[in-house]
Design an enzyme around this catalytic site. Structure first.
Site, PDB file in Angstrom:
ATOM      1  CB  CYS A 132      -1.049   0.002   1.103  1.00  0.00           C
ATOM      2  SG  CYS A 132      -0.716  -1.077   2.483  1.00  0.00           S
ATOM      3  NE  ARG A 143       3.056  -8.240   5.931  1.00  0.00           N
ATOM      4  CZ  ARG A 143       1.733  -8.098   5.932  1.00  0.00           C
ATOM      5  NH1 ARG A 143       1.019  -8.727   6.854  1.00  0.00           N
ATOM      6  NH2 ARG A 143       1.127  -7.339   5.052  1.00  0.00           N
ATOM      7  CD  GLN A 171      -1.104  -8.991   1.200  1.00  0.00           C
ATOM      8  OE1 GLN A 171      -1.024  -7.899   0.655  1.00  0.00           O
ATOM      9  NE2 GLN A 171      -1.430  -9.132   2.482  1.00  0.00           N
ATOM     10  CG  ASP A 194      -2.266  -5.951  -1.894  1.00  0.00           C
ATOM     11  OD1 ASP A 194      -3.405  -5.736  -1.446  1.00  0.00           O
ATOM     12  OD2 ASP A 194      -1.254  -5.316  -1.552  1.00  0.00           O
ATOM     13  CG  HIS A 226      -4.018  -0.870  -2.251  1.00  0.00           C
ATOM     14  ND1 HIS A 226      -2.814  -1.488  -2.499  1.00  0.00           N
ATOM     15  CD2 HIS A 226      -4.307  -1.111  -0.954  1.00  0.00           C
ATOM     16  CE1 HIS A 226      -2.390  -2.069  -1.380  1.00  0.00           C
ATOM     17  NE2 HIS A 226      -3.269  -1.865  -0.436  1.00  0.00           N
ATOM     18  CE  LYS A 245     -10.707  -6.110  10.628  1.00  0.00           C
ATOM     19  NZ  LYS A 245      -9.505  -6.902  10.892  1.00  0.00           N
ATOM     20  CG  HIS A 299      -5.823  -1.573   2.454  1.00  0.00           C
ATOM     21  ND1 HIS A 299      -4.471  -1.396   2.350  1.00  0.00           N
ATOM     22  CD2 HIS A 299      -6.291  -0.497   3.115  1.00  0.00           C
ATOM     23  CE1 HIS A 299      -4.137  -0.247   2.929  1.00  0.00           C
ATOM     24  NE2 HIS A 299      -5.218   0.320   3.399  1.00  0.00           N
TER      25      HIS A 299
END
Length: 645
Positions: free
Chosen positions: A336, A365, A383, A385, A387, A467, A513
């Site tokens: 992000c 991570r 991910q 992922d 946005h 969320k 997200h």
RNA sequence: GCCCAUGUGGCUCAGUGGUAGAGCACACCCUUGGUAAGGGUGAGGUCGAGAGUUCGAUUCUCUCCAUGGGCACCA
């Protein structure tokens, strides 16, 4: 003179002179019922209360009897006491703490000078079964706080004393079975013999009151059921789950490898990579349809990026950071912040929104060593992922579109059982209540308009926005969190992201997200457990295995092989000089969807005989037709074989 | 990170204070066999790493690494 009324589920009312206990109500109905009573549920609440609880006038009571699901809670609670009693009889120096009921059983935390061995667990179980046979009556006593503190102090049960001191009550209840007793709120059985089947499972370390600063206790996990049969079924389920363990499956199917030099960082082998890439290309094909663009962003950033995003303050211990050329660089733990930079790269108009960018960037991570687990908790992952930057008034449409997208993917993958959780504003949060109102409302409205059922988790949202969490429930009814959609007001603010509105002035976009599978690593792990390794053909690393019966059938197999290859089918020709049964066995264990056997018959009439993983064979199938059917099955990413239609 | 357990050929696992064994897989040979394991021969291991105790350690002790069961963590 009857002045207390208790209403039963059938609407009938029982009268009493004084407040009756649950058991007394049961006795007034019948002695058989009383014998089977294990607790009660009052005023339509789901909580099971103790059968010794006195009921005030006007209570609506449902009696919990033996054999019911609700009674399990009572049985397990008493089983925890039984286990503590057994442990203290075996080792008087061991001190007790707490022993709650959990989903599939119960545990008890002990303060023990030694660790329990597997042999100790066997001893404990034997002792518990021995005590069960004594069928001791369980009685409840109410003590003053002082008496409780004094009694437990004299017994050196200091953890109990701490609990009592922390209780806001003047009186506490104590349950006694034989000469053993424990501070407890209940509920408990009438007699220990009402516990029908127990199993001591395993030990673990656990912190007192769940705080790592506190002393560590010895936890023993166990379970209890209403019958031997139910216990056996549960133990069987555990076995099944073990067989489906993705760590075992991914290894046996040759998809994943781990090396101590890369803890928590799985290698995907040739086979595993096929699954990974197929999932990714599937999503990419959907991105086109749902209006996403894919971007590629840097792997390593100046650490200032994470200071700006706020991650340095809250998440630093999970970020790999290194000092090079007088600068601190960090390996990206999430996409992000990079996407915010990219947003800011060009001036945005309201016409540019919603701006949906997807990123299959690799993330790293740092995790505490004890946290790692197979494919589901790793140090590096990717991910699915994306946005979405949009205007507030576009929020609802975007949420709806996401949920539709997610549903499409889950249906395609045969994952129709999932639950949606809506987490709303926490106490500590940023952003105005007005913005929270709007975004929470948008989430709810989107779910309602799509007729989706959901559960609200009040106060469970992130500090930066509300969320949705999607919990997938797998074939063994286990929940997994995969997909998520999070509204974020923080990052657009931190990066001062703007767009020019119709009014020609600057406005801040909302950032969403979102991920559908979560991460490929975790998803593949979960999906392997869900399918027990039996992947749909389009995901299978090897889709067709050709097995010749003798070397005389080799040429025809080679011909089939090249035809399949030219049509993009992942085929393997098992040309080894082995018996058919042997080749079938291996293909079956590798869970290859189409096992094609070729002998004289097939060569003669240009056909194939196909064995499916369910063991069924389909003979005399025209080779051309077979190939065409497979190609179309794969192209459409069908869940089931064309033979099963 | 914490508690406990485990670590033996590619895989699954036996075993021992006197430097190791099976099955599968692998190589070669025989076998040409119709739907879940045909037979033989052979190659392959500093017993997770390091240190200590011992005449001698894969075995006992300690440290480390990894894995497993949990706890804690998962803005």
């Amino acid at each position: 003179m009857a002045n207390i009324s208790i209403t039963l589920p059938d609407g009938s009312i029982k009268q009493f002179d004084t407040e009756p206990t649950v058991l007394q109500v049961a006795e007034s109905i019948g002695s058989r019922l009383a014998k089977d009573t294990l607790g009660g549920q009052i005023n339509d609440a789901s909580e099971v209360i103790d059968l010794r609880t006195k009921l005030p006038d006007g209570t609506r009571l449902k009696i919990v009897t033996k054999g019911s699901t609700e009674s399990l809670e009572v049985v397990r609670h008493s089983s925890a006491h039984l286990m503590a009693q057994a442990v203290q009889q075996l080792w008087p120096e061991v001190k007790v703490t707490i022993g709650p009921v959990i989903d599939d059983g119960f545990f008890y935390d002990f303060d023990s000078p030694f660790a329990f061995t597997p042999e100790d667990l066997i001893k404990i179980e034997k002792k518990m079964n021995f005590l069960l046979k004594k069928n001791e009556v369980v009685s409840k006593e109410v003590w003053s706080k002082e008496k409780a503190i004094q009694t437990f102090s004299e017994m050196d049960e200091n953890f109990k004393v701490e609990i009592i001191k922390d209780l806001g009550e003047d009186e506490v209840s104590v349950y006694r079975q034989g000469d053993w007793f424990d501070l407890c709120r209940g509920p408990h059985v009438q007699k220990m013999g009402q516990i029908k089947a127990i199993k001591v499972l395993h030990t673990a370390g656990a912190y007192w009151r769940g705080d790592e600063k506190n002393p560590q206790l010895q936890r023993i996990y166990a379970t209890a059921f209403n019958s031997k049969q139910e216990l056996d079924e549960y133990l069987h389920l555990l076995e099944e789950a073990k067989k489906r363990d993705h760590r075992k499956l991914s290894k046996d199917l040759g998809m994943v490898y781990h090396h101590p030099f890369a803890p928590g960082a799985p290698f995907f082998t040739e086979k595993g990579t096929i699954v990974y890439n197929e999932l990714q290309s599937y999503l990419k094909s959907c991105y086109l349809k749902y209006g996403y663009s894919e971007v590629i962003t840097p792997q390593i950033f100046d650490h200032q990026l994470y200071e700006k995003s706020g991650h340095a303050a809250n998440y630093a211990e999970n970020i790999y950071t290194t000092h090079v050329h007088e600068r601190n660089f960090s390996v990206k733990p999430m996409n992000c912040p990079g996407h915010c930079l990219l947003y800011g790269a060009t001036k945005k108009s309201y016409r540019d929104l919603p701006w949906r960018i997807a990123d299959f960037g690799r993330l790293h991570r740092k995790e505490k060593s004890g946290a790692l687990h197979g494919l589901t908790r790793v140090t590096t992952f990717c991910q699915d992922d994306a946005h979405i930057f949009c205007r507030m008034d576009q929020l609802m449409t975007e949420i709806k579109s996401f949920m539709t997208f997610l549903n499409e993917v889950y249906q395609q993958l045969g994952m129709s059982n999932y639950k949606i959780y809506l987490s709303t504003r926490p106490e500590n949060r940023m952003g105005s209540d007005d913005v929270w109102d709007q975004s929470e409302a948008a989430l709810e409205k989107a779910l309602k308009e799509l007729n989706l059922e959901y559960t609200v988790n009040p106060g469970d949202g992130a500090f930066y926005g509300p969320k949705l969490d999607i919990m997938f429930v797998d074939a063994l009814k286990r929940p997994w969190q995969l997909g998520t959609l999070q509204c974020d007001f923080n990052m657009p603010e931190a990066f001062q992201l703007k767009y020019v509105g119709e009014d020609n002035s600057a406005h801040q976009p909302v950032m969403l997200h979102r991920a559908i599978l979560g991460s490929f690593e975790r998803f593949i792990g979960v999906y392997l457990e869900h399918t027990a390794g039996r992947l749909p053909c389009w995901l299978a690393p090897v889709q067709v295995v050709l097995m010749n019966i003798t070397s005389q059938h080799s040429d025809y197999c080679k011909e089939l092989e090249s035809q399949l290859l030219s049509r993009g089918v992942r085929v393997h020709f098992d040309s080894r000089n082995e018996k058919l049964g042997f080749k079938v066995r291996e293909a079956q264990l590798q869970q290859i969807p189409y096992m094609v056997t070729v002998g004289d018959k097939e060569v003669e009439n240009k056909s194939v005989t196909v064995r499916l993983l369910n063991g069924k064979t389909h003979g005399g199938y025209a080779a051309d037709e077979f190939i065409n059917n497979i190609v179309s099955e794969v192209k459409n990413r069908e869940l089931n074989s064309f033979f099963e239609k």
